[in-house]
Scaffold this active site. Structure first.
Site, PDB file in Angstrom:
ATOM      1  N   ASP A 188       1.058  -1.212  -0.027  1.00 17.39           N
ATOM      2  CA  ASP A 188      -0.090   0.046   0.224  1.00 17.39           C
ATOM      3  C   ASP A 188       1.058   1.300  -0.301  1.00 17.39           C
ATOM      4  O   ASP A 188       0.230   2.488  -0.051  1.00 17.39           O
ATOM      5  CB  ASP A 188      -0.802   0.030   1.343  1.00 17.39           C
ATOM      6  CG  ASP A 188      -1.849  -1.125   1.279  1.00 17.39           C
ATOM      7  OD1 ASP A 188      -1.989  -1.895   0.296  1.00 17.39           O
ATOM      8  OD2 ASP A 188      -2.556  -1.204   2.396  1.00 17.39           O
ATOM      9  N   THR A 189       2.247   1.164  -0.148  1.00 22.80           N
ATOM     10  CA  THR A 189       3.122   2.390   0.167  1.00 22.80           C
ATOM     11  C   THR A 189       4.172   2.336  -0.681  1.00 22.80           C
ATOM     12  O   THR A 189       3.923   1.922  -2.017  1.00 22.80           O
ATOM     13  CB  THR A 189       3.803   2.175   1.635  1.00 22.80           C
ATOM     14  OG1 THR A 189       4.345   1.100   1.918  1.00 22.80           O
ATOM     15  CG2 THR A 189       2.681   2.331   2.611  1.00 22.80           C
TER      16      THR A 189
END
Ligand SMILES: *[C@@H]1O[C@H](CO)[C@@H](O)[C@H](O)[C@H]1NC(C)=O
Ligand SMILES: *[C@@H]1O[C@H](CO)[C@@H](O)[C@H](O)[C@H]1NC(C)=O
Ligand SMILES: *[C@@H]1O[C@H](CO)[C@@H](O)[C@H](O)[C@H]1NC(C)=O
Ligand SMILES: *[C@@H]1O[C@H](CO)[C@@H](O)[C@H](O)[C@H]1NC(C)=O
Ligand SMILES: *[C@@H]1O[C@H](CO)[C@@H](O)[C@H](O)[C@H]1NC(C)=O
Ligand SMILES: *[C@@H]1O[C@H](CO)[C@@H](O)[C@H](O)[C@H]1NC(C)=O
Ligand SMILES: *[C@@H]1O[C@H](CO)[C@@H](O)[C@H](O)[C@H]1NC(C)=O
Length: 424
Positions: free
Chosen positions: A221-222
């Protein structure tokens, strides 16, 4: 779908959107990798008791850490990966192929909830057959042996914001096998990061380990810089801790797959740890490897049986060369590597659009460990790959693969079939 499960999905979706909208900043979940934390929901209740080590020819312990969705070049340009590569052997031609642990990914191509019947063997069968201890450690999994599709926890990096979906079953490959999740002893080895701390401190870290950081720390997610900060927090102190890394330890840091589908699926992979011969540290190895190489390398190292699937397909399962050398296994040179970046649909039992039943493995296959094919009870050996019917699109008749479950399923003993194409 029930309103409750709809709500869960909406919450998961909305926190993902929130994640995309504001850049997240790494925050350490604890004071260190061997200190338990309430940020992980549950504290450890027990340790494993794995003190007996079966000697391997090139290493006695393997720790595999998988990060997510990053191209080779992106990782290579991030300082910490460069500095890790200086301490280890950088594998420059290592490719993602989805999940390898049953010797095949069985056509899996989406994030629905699946299980694999207990007659299908996986790496755990090979390890236990020789008495080799194992565990998977899943960061932010709320409890040991957790079965559900995902879980949120309070957002420790940003207190006050909504709970974050840190844990996803899709990154916990062994819980998918009924042979593991429905076995009371084996399922205890699906463990949390607090258990990792407890196991290490108690001197009972197993010989084969698969580690999944949470959805922010693994770069899913990053960004790669976020994952780099995680490795500085978690991996670097462990590299100098003899309870984790000694002269018999192999540590593999890699990524499940590349981010860009239009280029070859080559991912950054470093073989680190005390088991890497000193003269190879800081060097590169351009042999063609895939995630199946993680199976064949372990098979060669401990003289294991094999799964009779892609783990025995020489083209895609070269053994890490420093291990091949010590075990006498002959790797193949592949002039034109296959394209591993195929985005299409692969027929298989975990694919409702192109469904074919599970096939028995090739019982005549020979693997890198030299042993025979390991089969499990209930295997119908007459169901050979060539005897199966052509793929069918079950969605066209509002059905799904029989191995897809409703996302409301919360226990291996209570599998709720996913009854139609609109499920979930
Ligand atoms: C949880 O993580 C946050 C962010 O790093 C930290 O400030 C806090 O001290 C942690 N809590 C515990 C109990 O370790
Ligand atoms: C550590 O392992 C030993 C057995 O080897 C066990 O008796 C003990 O309870 C374990 N420690 C903890 C904290 O669980
Ligand atoms: C420890 O046991 C309690 C009670 O059964 C449970 O709530 C908790 O989740 C367990 N911890 C882990 C890490 O599984
Ligand atoms: C896979 O990568 C190759 C280059 O290595 C490219 O030619 C091909 O189009 C890609 N395939 C897909 C499906 O994007
Ligand atoms: C071995 O792998 C190659 C490359 O993916 C593939 O083309 C071939 O069909 C595989 N062989 C078998 C027997 O599965
Ligand atoms: C495996 O077991 C399942 C469930 O019992 C059965 O439907 C399937 O035919 C079996 N497949 C093979 C290859 O043995
Ligand atoms: C599949 O389900 C949809 C929506 O419920 C329905 O409109 C359609 O008629 C169904 N098709 C079949 C082949 O049953």
């Amino acid at each position: 779908m029930s309103p409750a499960s709809l709500l869960v999905l909406l919450l998961l979706a909305s926190s993902r959107l929130a994640a995309a909208a504001t850049a997240q900043v790494f925050a350490p979940p604890s004071k260190g990798p061997l200190v338990q934390t309430a940020n992980y929901t549950s504290f450890s209740n027990s340790t494993l008791n794995d003190r007996k080590a079966v000697p391997g020819k090139a290493f006695n312990r393997i720790i595999q850490i998988w990060l997510e969705n990053t191209d080779f070049a992106t990782a290579a340009s991030t300082p910490i990966f460069g500095s890790l590569a200086e301490q280890g052997l950088l594998l420059t031609n290592y490719n993602g192929i989805s999940l390898p642990w049953g010797g095949d990914f069985f056509g899996l191509h989406d994030d629905s909830m699946y299980h694999i019947p207990s007659n299908i063997s996986c790496v755990v069968d090979l390890l236990e057959d020789k008495g080799i201890s194992w565990a998977t450690y899943q960061e932010n999994m709320p409890t040991d042996a957790f079965y559900s599709i995902g879980a949120t926890a309070s957002n420790y990096a940003s207190p006050g914001s909504a709970p974050y979906p840190y844990y996803m079953r899709k990154h916990n490959p062994l819980v998918i096998y009924d042979s593991v999740s429905q076995d009371a002893e084996r399922v205890k080895r699906i463990r949390t990061f607090n258990d990792f701390a407890n196991d290490v401190v108690n001197g009972s870290l197993p010989q084969w380990n698969f580690v999944t950081p949470n959805m922010v720390n693994d770069a899913h997610d990053t960004t790669i810089d976020f994952a780099a900060s995680f490795l500085e927090y978690w991996l670097l102190p462990l590299l100098t801790d003899p309870r984790v890394n000694n002269e018999e330890t192999l540590i593999v840091v890699t990524f499940d797959e590349a981010e860009t589908f239009t280029i070859q699926n080559t991912v950054f992979a470093i073989a680190l740890g005390g088991a890497i011969p000193i003269n190879l540290r800081g060097t590169t190895d351009n042999t063609l490897y895939t995630h199946y190489s993680l199976l064949s390398t372990v098979q060669a190292n401990w003289g294991l049986k094999n799964l009779g699937r892609q783990d025995t397909n020489a083209t895609v399962s070269n053994v890490f060369s420093f291990v091949a050398e010590k075990t006498g296994y002959k790797n193949v040179h592949v002039d034109t590597p296959p394209q591993f970046n195929l985005t299409g649909i692969f027929p298989g039992p975990l694919n409702s659009i192109a469904f074919v039943p599970f096939a028995a493995p090739n019982l005549k296959a020979r693997g890198a460990g030299g042993g025979s094919v390991l089969t499990r009870p209930g295997l119908n050996t007459k169901l050979t790959a060539s005897s199966l019917p052509p793929p069918v699109n079950l969605n066209a008749v509002n059905a799904t693969s029989p191995w897809q479950m409703s996302p409301e399923t919360t226990s291996a003993k209570n599998i709720i079939p996913c009854a139609n194409a609109l499920c979930p």
